[in-house]
Design a protein around this motif. Structure first.
Motif, PDB file in Angstrom:
ATOM      1  N   PRO A 132       0.776  -1.248   0.000  1.00 42.08           N
ATOM      2  CA  PRO A 132       0.000   0.000   0.000  1.00 42.08           C
ATOM      3  C   PRO A 132       0.803   1.291   0.000  1.00 42.08           C
ATOM      4  CG  PRO A 132       0.061  -0.908   2.210  1.00 42.08           C
ATOM      5  CD  PRO A 132       0.757  -1.909   1.321  1.00 42.08           C
ATOM      6  N   GLY A 133       2.129   1.220   0.100  1.00 41.70           N
ATOM      7  CA  GLY A 133       2.911   2.435   0.302  1.00 41.70           C
ATOM      8  C   GLY A 133       2.675   3.539  -0.720  1.00 41.70           C
ATOM      9  N   ASP A 134       2.665   3.207  -2.018  1.00 40.29           N
ATOM     10  CA  ASP A 134       2.540   4.234  -3.057  1.00 40.29           C
ATOM     11  C   ASP A 134       1.173   4.899  -3.065  1.00 40.29           C
ATOM     12  OD1 ASP A 134       5.101   3.798  -3.836  1.00 40.29           O
ATOM     13  OD2 ASP A 134       4.625   2.690  -5.663  1.00 40.29           O
ATOM     14  N   ARG A 135       0.185   4.246  -2.479  1.00 40.43           N
ATOM     15  CA  ARG A 135      -1.138   4.874  -2.379  1.00 40.43           C
ATOM     16  C   ARG A 135      -1.067   6.202  -1.623  1.00 40.43           C
ATOM     17  NH1 ARG A 135      -5.848   0.916  -0.111  1.00 40.43           N
ATOM     18  NH2 ARG A 135      -5.922  -0.671  -1.778  1.00 40.43           N
ATOM     19  N   HIS A 136      -0.156   6.244  -0.658  1.00 40.27           N
ATOM     20  CA  HIS A 136      -0.164   7.354   0.299  1.00 40.27           C
ATOM     21  C   HIS A 136       0.907   8.408   0.017  1.00 40.27           C
ATOM     22  CE1 HIS A 136      -2.907   4.739   2.381  1.00 40.27           C
ATOM     23  NE2 HIS A 136      -1.973   3.816   2.546  1.00 40.27           N
ATOM     24  N   LEU A 137       1.598   8.304  -1.116  1.00 38.85           N
ATOM     25  CA  LEU A 137       2.571   9.336  -1.467  1.00 38.85           C
ATOM     26  C   LEU A 137       1.866  10.658  -1.729  1.00 38.85           C
ATOM     27  CD1 LEU A 137       4.907   7.399  -3.951  1.00 38.85           C
ATOM     28  CD2 LEU A 137       5.334   7.910  -1.535  1.00 38.85           C
ATOM     29  N   SER A 138       2.517  11.744  -1.364  1.00 38.38           N
ATOM     30  CA  SER A 138       1.943  13.060  -1.641  1.00 38.38           C
ATOM     31  C   SER A 138       2.039  13.360  -3.130  1.00 38.38           C
ATOM     32  CB  SER A 138       2.698  14.138  -0.856  1.00 38.38           C
ATOM     33  OG  SER A 138       4.043  14.241  -1.335  1.00 38.38           O
ATOM     34  N   LYS A 139       1.226  14.276  -3.597  1.00 33.51           N
ATOM     35  CA  LYS A 139       1.268  14.669  -5.012  1.00 33.51           C
ATOM     36  C   LYS A 139       2.647  15.214  -5.367  1.00 33.51           C
ATOM     37  CE  LYS A 139      -1.082  17.437  -8.531  1.00 33.51           C
ATOM     38  NZ  LYS A 139       0.168  17.872  -9.162  1.00 33.51           N
ATOM     39  N   ARG A 140       3.247  15.920  -4.441  1.00 38.95           N
ATOM     40  CA  ARG A 140       4.574  16.490  -4.691  1.00 38.95           C
ATOM     41  C   ARG A 140       5.605  15.385  -4.924  1.00 38.95           C
ATOM     42  NH1 ARG A 140       7.983  20.414  -0.507  1.00 38.95           N
ATOM     43  NH2 ARG A 140       9.852  20.626  -1.817  1.00 38.95           N
ATOM     44  N   GLU A 141       5.580  14.355  -4.076  1.00 38.89           N
ATOM     45  CA  GLU A 141       6.556  13.275  -4.238  1.00 38.89           C
ATOM     46  C   GLU A 141       6.292  12.491  -5.523  1.00 38.89           C
ATOM     47  OE1 GLU A 141       8.611   9.560  -1.802  1.00 38.89           O
ATOM     48  OE2 GLU A 141       7.092  10.820  -0.829  1.00 38.89           O
ATOM     49  N   ARG A 142       5.016  12.274  -5.832  1.00 37.93           N
ATOM     50  CA  ARG A 142       4.689  11.582  -7.082  1.00 37.93           C
ATOM     51  C   ARG A 142       5.223  12.359  -8.278  1.00 37.93           C
ATOM     52  NH1 ARG A 142      -1.703  10.063  -5.934  1.00 37.93           N
ATOM     53  NH2 ARG A 142      -1.329   8.373  -4.420  1.00 37.93           N
ATOM     54  N   ASP A 143       4.961  13.653  -8.291  1.00 32.68           N
ATOM     55  CA  ASP A 143       5.394  14.488  -9.415  1.00 32.68           C
ATOM     56  C   ASP A 143       6.914  14.519  -9.523  1.00 32.68           C
ATOM     57  OD1 ASP A 143       2.766  15.005  -9.966  1.00 32.68           O
ATOM     58  OD2 ASP A 143       2.741  17.006  -9.055  1.00 32.68           O
ATOM     59  N   GLN A 144       7.603  14.550  -8.376  1.00 32.29           N
ATOM     60  CA  GLN A 144       9.063  14.560  -8.391  1.00 32.29           C
ATOM     61  C   GLN A 144       9.606  13.268  -8.998  1.00 32.29           C
ATOM     62  OE1 GLN A 144      10.027  15.291  -4.269  1.00 32.29           O
ATOM     63  NE2 GLN A 144      10.221  17.504  -4.568  1.00 32.29           N
ATOM     64  N   ARG A 145       9.038  12.148  -8.612  1.00 30.29           N
ATOM     65  CA  ARG A 145       9.501  10.856  -9.133  1.00 30.29           C
ATOM     66  C   ARG A 145       9.225  10.734 -10.631  1.00 30.29           C
ATOM     67  NH1 ARG A 145       8.467   5.913  -4.880  1.00 30.29           N
ATOM     68  NH2 ARG A 145       9.456   6.846  -3.050  1.00 30.29           N
ATOM     69  N   ILE A 146       8.028  11.142 -11.035  1.00 32.91           N
ATOM     70  CA  ILE A 146       7.694  11.074 -12.463  1.00 32.91           C
ATOM     71  C   ILE A 146       8.591  12.010 -13.255  1.00 32.91           C
ATOM     72  CG2 ILE A 146       5.895  11.568 -14.180  1.00 32.91           C
ATOM     73  CD1 ILE A 146       3.840  10.682 -12.070  1.00 32.91           C
ATOM     74  N   GLY A 147       8.813  13.221 -12.714  1.00 30.67           N
ATOM     75  CA  GLY A 147       9.671  14.189 -13.380  1.00 30.67           C
ATOM     76  C   GLY A 147      11.107  13.722 -13.509  1.00 30.67           C
ATOM     77  N   ALA A 148      11.539  12.892 -12.569  1.00 30.40           N
ATOM     78  CA  ALA A 148      12.901  12.362 -12.606  1.00 30.40           C
ATOM     79  C   ALA A 148      13.029  11.163 -13.541  1.00 30.40           C
ATOM     80  CB  ALA A 148      13.337  11.970 -11.196  1.00 30.40           C
ATOM     81  N   GLY A 149      11.921  10.769 -14.149  1.00 32.11           N
ATOM     82  CA  GLY A 149      11.965   9.670 -15.103  1.00 32.11           C
ATOM     83  C   GLY A 149      11.872   8.286 -14.490  1.00 32.11           C
TER      84      GLY A 149
END
Length: 287
Positions: A132-149
């Motif tokens: 379940p961990g990724d369910r609870h990531l903040s939008k900021r952390e999600r965007d940072q990870r996606i932006g980093a490829g």
């Protein structure tokens, strides 16, 4: 009166075998018995493994066994924008989230949480449920990870999806006779509905295609019986009227295992080249 619409939907990533022949011919027989139509769909979203050459061989094999279908043939690779629109709707509904764990990450994380990955629940296909961990990531952390490829897939938040639907689901199954089957999509956990480099998955594309093609009867192998629970949930989320399902027995090899596209002795192409006839194929599959 609605005309029944059936479909046969292979993936052109290998050669058709006797199991495919049985499913295709059973679809044709049931369409004929109900005065319905049979459509052909190429489920070719795997752009690396699915090729025009393999599709052409499939078409030749299907013509050889006497399959007749309505035109045009639908190819999923030609409709990616439609699947992207469906995915975008799920994103707007906040029912999916980007999931960053690879298969090895899942094993490691579930083992860490449960103390042993063998104690972690698995889906009907035997895969570990997504932690379940990724369910609870903040939008900021999600965007940072996606932006980093960082690679990711879109997974359905099963808990939110259940809350959105708010009622038990089921489907009409006609094998071996008509009855109601309660759907249990929760058994699959947070299933993948799309990937970073492909705006869909089997689950999402099959639901959208069946709806757009007006499919009223889905006739397919028992190996997809449990996946129907996921499809019923997606149908409900999109407001799609479900078809009637018929999950037929599988044609097995001499060891009792499901046939593979890599096996030459049951491949239609090989049997055709050996001089086998259409009547032989009907006899081999029990039709």
């Amino acid at each position: 009166m609605t005309v029944p619409v059936f479909r046969f939907a292979p993936s052109p990533n290998g050669h058709l075998h006797l199991g495919h022949a049985y499913s295709a011919l059973l679809n044709q027989r049931m369409a004929g018995e109900t005065g319905g139509r049979l459509l052909l769909r190429m489920e070719d979203i795997d752009l690396e493994r699915c090729t025009p050459e393999l599709e052409q061989t499939m078409l030749e094999d299907l013509q050889w066994i006497g399959l007749e279908w309505g035109t045009p043939v639908r190819r999923q690779s030609e409709h990616l924008t439609i699947y992207q629109e469906a995915l975008n709707k799920l994103i707007r509904m906040d029912l999916v989230y980007p999931a960053f764990l690879s298969r090895s990450d899942i094993k490691r994380e579930t083992g860490r949480i449960a103390g042993n990955k063998d104690n972690w629940p698995r889906d009907p296909d035997g895969a570990l449920l997504y932690p379940p961990g990724d369910r609870h990531l903040s939008k900021r952390e999600r965007d940072q990870r996606i932006g980093a490829g960082q690679p990711f897939s879109w997974r359905l938040n099963m808990e939110h999806a259940f809350e959105y639907v708010g009622e038990p689901l089921s489907w009409i199954e006609t094998a071996p006779q008509e009855h109601i089957v309660p759907a249990r999509p929760q058994d699959w956990g947070d299933v993948i509905v799309a990937r970073k480099d492909m705006p869909t998955s089997y689950h999402l594309s099959v639901v959208i295609d069946d709806a757009l093609q007006g499919i009223t009867h889905v006739v397919r192998g028992k190996d997809l019986f449990h996946a129907t629970s996921v499809h019923r949930l997606l149908q409900q989320l999109f407001g799609i009227e479900p078809p009637v399902y018929h999950h037929h027995a599988l044609i097995l090899d001499r060891d009792g295992q499901k046939l593979s596209k890599s096996r030459k002795d049951t491949a239609l192409r090989e049997l055709r080249e050996e001089g086998k006839t259409r009547q032989d194929i009907y006899r081999f599959v029990g039709l």
